[in-house]
Design a protein around this motif. Sequence first.
Motif, mmCIF file in Angstrom:
data_model
loop_
_atom_site.group_PDB
_atom_site.id
_atom_site.type_symbol
_atom_site.label_atom_id
_atom_site.label_comp_id
_atom_site.label_asym_id
_atom_site.label_seq_id
_atom_site.Cartn_x
_atom_site.Cartn_y
_atom_site.Cartn_z
ATOM 1 N N SER A 200 6.562 5.520 11.914
ATOM 2 C CA SER A 200 5.646 6.005 10.459
ATOM 3 C C SER A 200 6.519 5.659 9.527
ATOM 4 O O SER A 200 7.570 5.162 9.561
ATOM 5 C CB SER A 200 5.799 7.534 10.745
ATOM 6 N N LEU A 201 5.777 5.790 8.487
ATOM 7 C CA LEU A 201 6.170 5.475 6.951
ATOM 8 C C LEU A 201 6.479 6.907 6.788
ATOM 9 O O LEU A 201 5.712 7.812 6.792
ATOM 10 C CB LEU A 201 5.322 4.787 6.266
ATOM 11 N N ARG A 202 7.595 7.352 6.233
ATOM 12 C CA ARG A 202 8.020 8.576 5.743
ATOM 13 C C ARG A 202 8.294 8.679 4.246
ATOM 14 O O ARG A 202 9.153 7.740 3.555
ATOM 15 C CB ARG A 202 9.136 9.335 6.323
ATOM 16 N N CYS A 203 7.921 9.536 3.416
ATOM 17 C CA CYS A 203 8.276 9.819 2.294
ATOM 18 C C CYS A 203 8.901 11.215 1.842
ATOM 19 O O CYS A 203 8.079 12.208 2.270
ATOM 20 C CB CYS A 203 6.999 9.526 1.418
ATOM 21 N N ALA A 204 9.975 11.397 1.448
ATOM 22 C CA ALA A 204 10.580 12.877 1.273
ATOM 23 C C ALA A 204 10.361 13.241 -0.220
ATOM 24 O O ALA A 204 10.266 12.469 -1.156
ATOM 25 C CB ALA A 204 12.190 12.901 1.559
ATOM 26 N N VAL A 205 9.862 14.543 -0.421
ATOM 27 C CA VAL A 205 9.576 15.139 -1.736
ATOM 28 C C VAL A 205 10.294 16.318 -1.896
ATOM 29 O O VAL A 205 10.176 17.250 -0.915
ATOM 30 C CB VAL A 205 8.054 15.346 -1.534
ATOM 31 N N TYR A 206 11.375 16.247 -2.891
ATOM 32 C CA TYR A 206 12.113 17.233 -3.322
ATOM 33 C C TYR A 206 11.589 17.965 -4.503
ATOM 34 O O TYR A 206 11.300 17.455 -5.678
ATOM 35 C CB TYR A 206 13.673 17.042 -3.504
ATOM 36 N N PRO A 207 11.875 19.278 -4.334
ATOM 37 C CA PRO A 207 11.453 20.186 -5.748
ATOM 38 C C PRO A 207 12.436 20.500 -6.667
ATOM 39 O O PRO A 207 12.643 21.337 -7.057
ATOM 40 C CB PRO A 207 11.022 21.472 -5.047
ATOM 41 N N ALA A 208 12.984 19.092 -7.131
ATOM 42 C CA ALA A 208 13.964 19.117 -8.227
ATOM 43 C C ALA A 208 13.877 17.657 -9.009
ATOM 44 O O ALA A 208 13.304 16.592 -8.159
ATOM 45 C CB ALA A 208 15.243 19.331 -7.538
ATOM 46 N N LYS A 209 14.359 17.522 -9.990
ATOM 47 C CA LYS A 209 14.649 16.370 -10.582
ATOM 48 C C LYS A 209 16.131 16.023 -11.390
ATOM 49 O O LYS A 209 16.567 17.134 -11.358
ATOM 50 C CB LYS A 209 13.475 16.305 -11.854
ATOM 51 N N ARG B 93 0.978 -1.036 0.156
ATOM 52 C CA ARG B 93 -0.137 0.009 -0.152
ATOM 53 C C ARG B 93 0.840 1.162 -0.121
ATOM 54 O O ARG B 93 0.779 2.328 -0.653
ATOM 55 C CB ARG B 93 -0.832 -0.038 1.071
ATOM 56 N N TRP B 94 1.926 1.176 0.735
ATOM 57 C CA TRP B 94 2.824 2.475 0.796
ATOM 58 C C TRP B 94 3.576 2.556 -0.696
ATOM 59 O O TRP B 94 3.493 3.774 -0.975
ATOM 60 C CB TRP B 94 3.722 2.189 1.945
ATOM 61 N N GLU B 95 3.941 1.557 -1.020
ATOM 62 C CA GLU B 95 4.530 1.741 -2.531
ATOM 63 C C GLU B 95 3.659 2.327 -3.688
ATOM 64 O O GLU B 95 4.174 2.950 -4.478
ATOM 65 C CB GLU B 95 5.218 0.193 -3.023
ATOM 66 N N ASP B 96 2.413 1.723 -3.388
ATOM 67 C CA ASP B 96 1.195 2.116 -4.159
ATOM 68 C C ASP B 96 1.112 3.886 -4.014
ATOM 69 O O ASP B 96 1.037 4.522 -4.935
ATOM 70 C CB ASP B 96 -0.126 1.370 -3.886
ATOM 71 N N PHE B 97 0.880 4.057 -2.717
ATOM 72 C CA PHE B 97 1.189 5.583 -2.495
ATOM 73 C C PHE B 97 1.922 6.314 -3.331
ATOM 74 O O PHE B 97 1.799 7.390 -3.745
ATOM 75 C CB PHE B 97 0.736 5.832 -0.853
ATOM 76 N N ARG B 98 3.297 5.830 -2.898
ATOM 77 C CA ARG B 98 4.402 6.642 -3.469
ATOM 78 C C ARG B 98 4.221 6.606 -4.888
ATOM 79 O O ARG B 98 4.487 7.574 -5.763
ATOM 80 C CB ARG B 98 5.690 6.149 -3.184
ATOM 81 N N ARG B 99 3.922 5.565 -5.758
ATOM 82 C CA ARG B 99 3.839 5.622 -7.070
ATOM 83 C C ARG B 99 2.567 6.609 -7.454
ATOM 84 O O ARG B 99 2.954 7.485 -8.555
ATOM 85 C CB ARG B 99 3.477 4.307 -7.812
ATOM 86 N N GLN B 100 1.582 6.790 -7.033
ATOM 87 C CA GLN B 100 0.421 7.595 -6.963
ATOM 88 C C GLN B 100 1.012 9.292 -6.990
ATOM 89 O O GLN B 100 0.904 9.906 -7.823
ATOM 90 C CB GLN B 100 -0.756 7.417 -6.254
#
Length: 149
Positions: A34-43, A7-14
Amino acid sequence: MRQQDERWEDFRRQLGMRLPDFTLAEASTTSQASLRCAVYPAKGIPMHPVPWVLVGCLSILAPVYTVYGLTFDYEGRKRGKAHLHLPPLPAAMSDTARIIARELEAHFHVTALPPEVAALPVPVAVEWTRPPQTTLFDALFDSEPTIVP
């Protein structure tokens, strides 16, 4: 646990599809609640120094989440000290934080933990944090929120 991982991996893909110009990094550790996802404003690789990052946290102990921000000091290209920003977030982060929040709510049917509740002291030790410094945020999410990949 495997179903939670899927579910976490599906969330990250979405979330990655919703934020195509951002870099997403797994930021969960086995020692946190917790499960944590970092979101950086760069690619791109290597990634240029970024002014900020958002971290979406899903508690594994209660049906709550939070999204917080970090800004960084830099010496040249080397990232230095991180500065924590709890809601309400700076304007530059707020639109992206709302997207992360909506995705967490939709995918996991959780609600945001209000900052004033997250700041409440709790009588438990979490990692290196001891009462009376320990807060509900530490216990439900992360006692070291400034450490991200």
